[in-house]
Design an enzyme around this catalytic site. Sequence first.
Site, mmCIF file in Angstrom:
data_model
loop_
_atom_site.group_PDB
_atom_site.id
_atom_site.type_symbol
_atom_site.label_atom_id
_atom_site.label_comp_id
_atom_site.label_asym_id
_atom_site.label_seq_id
_atom_site.Cartn_x
_atom_site.Cartn_y
_atom_site.Cartn_z
ATOM 1 N N GLN A 32 0.833 -1.200 0.000
ATOM 2 C CA GLN A 32 0.000 0.000 0.000
ATOM 3 C C GLN A 32 0.866 1.247 0.000
ATOM 4 O OE1 GLN A 32 -2.507 0.255 3.488
ATOM 5 N NE2 GLN A 32 -3.926 1.647 2.509
ATOM 6 N N GLY A 33 0.751 2.069 -1.045
ATOM 7 C CA GLY A 33 1.532 3.291 -1.160
ATOM 8 C C GLY A 33 0.721 4.512 -0.769
ATOM 9 N N TYR A 34 0.422 4.610 0.536
ATOM 10 C CA TYR A 34 -0.336 5.750 1.057
ATOM 11 C C TYR A 34 0.577 6.699 1.835
ATOM 12 C CZ TYR A 34 -5.159 4.088 0.110
ATOM 13 O OH TYR A 34 -6.335 3.710 -0.471
ATOM 14 N N SER A 35 1.072 6.239 3.010
ATOM 15 C CA SER A 35 1.790 7.115 3.936
ATOM 16 C C SER A 35 3.083 7.647 3.337
ATOM 17 C CB SER A 35 2.106 6.367 5.229
ATOM 18 O OG SER A 35 0.926 6.037 5.927
ATOM 19 N N SER A 40 3.855 -1.737 4.410
ATOM 20 C CA SER A 40 3.812 -3.150 4.781
ATOM 21 C C SER A 40 3.999 -4.016 3.541
ATOM 22 C CB SER A 40 2.474 -3.490 5.448
ATOM 23 O OG SER A 40 2.279 -2.729 6.611
ATOM 24 N N GLU A 44 -11.303 -2.109 5.239
ATOM 25 C CA GLU A 44 -10.555 -2.507 6.434
ATOM 26 C C GLU A 44 -11.489 -2.904 7.560
ATOM 27 O OE1 GLU A 44 -6.241 -0.433 6.671
ATOM 28 O OE2 GLU A 44 -7.917 0.878 7.204
#
Length: 393
Positions: A128-131, A163, A246
């Site tokens: 996941q490329g969010y933060s 992650s 989620e």
Amino acid sequence: MQLAFAPELKAFREEAADWLETQLSGPFRGVRGQTNQVDNVEERRAWEQAMGAARWSVVGWPEQWGGRGASIAEQVIFAEEYARAKGPPRVGHLGVELIGPTLLALGTEEQKARFLPAIAGGEAIWCQGYSEPGAGSDLANVKTKARLEGDRYLIDGQKIWTSMGMIADWCFVVARTTPGSVGPKGLSFLLVEMDQPGVDPRPIRQMTGEAEFAEVFFDNAVARAEDRVGAEGDGWKVAMALLGFERGVSTLAQQMHFRNELDEIVEAAKANGMAQDPITRQKIAKAHAGLKIMRYNALRMLAEDEAAAGGTLSGAAYTYKLYWSQWHKALGELAMDVLGQAGEIGANEERMPPLPTMYLMSRSDTIYAGTDQIQRNLIAERALGLPREPRGA
């Protein structure tokens, strides 16, 4: 609220339990009971593929895409049996639980055909490329940029706390595609292959000795224009829709994992005599009651979601993350109280024992996926309809 499963579901439970026991006591006994996300990567990939071949990987998905079309009740049952059998954490969980359902809901038919079979079959691991360093809970502050050139996007920027970043095949990336835009406007949701020039994942070593996270750098990394989910500039809507998943059936699997941790604490208390301490017994009883409350609220949430045919989250659903993160943090503290000085001694130089590891990891529960402060804002603004918190100029 119905708290018992219908009798006709007994056969489904038995089938799931039998398959899991056969596999985890046989060819995959090496991964049984593992708690780390990224140990034995090749064997864990093989486990994902075995689940996919037996159509247990994504039981709630339509049969067309590798699932069983299972009802909410059946999905809950499988989650329970998986945890009861001590199945390992799913290295494919970000694909199975987040991007897969998002593509089912918002992807094109071409995107579904391209990506869903590999997720369901355990062939593709996602991250996941969010933060980002300056965009954690404030996700709208994303600085990673992507510019469209012909039929592809070129991406430049940095993601952190990714992650599975060191082992993933694909990453779903929120990037700013409208120059000069700020906040949630001007973002797009891109699917990016990890094994390419311009993508550089670097492990982040945790105090537990593990490296489940990575810092990922993009330097002219490529994403095909047809691998954008949703319209250009609508990335915020897609990103928020994904986060809604989620709070799905995976919450029940998480709770069964919590149950295993609590059971381990009880066994440790019995072994070292702490079970005779009245205050410790009271704390264990409180943890048990809190876990029951968590389960009943999750079942209610899922039942409401099913009745609404997967519609918008109920107000109660917004409380879930805040509740479990606080509960799990307290469980980590209970574990250390029970272990005493023994909990401060590592088994070896590289890894700590499971309960101290759980304690250390639980400290982050109230931060990742939205801090407790952010969760309280969501409850106030989205669930209760209160005025938005004043923003700075």
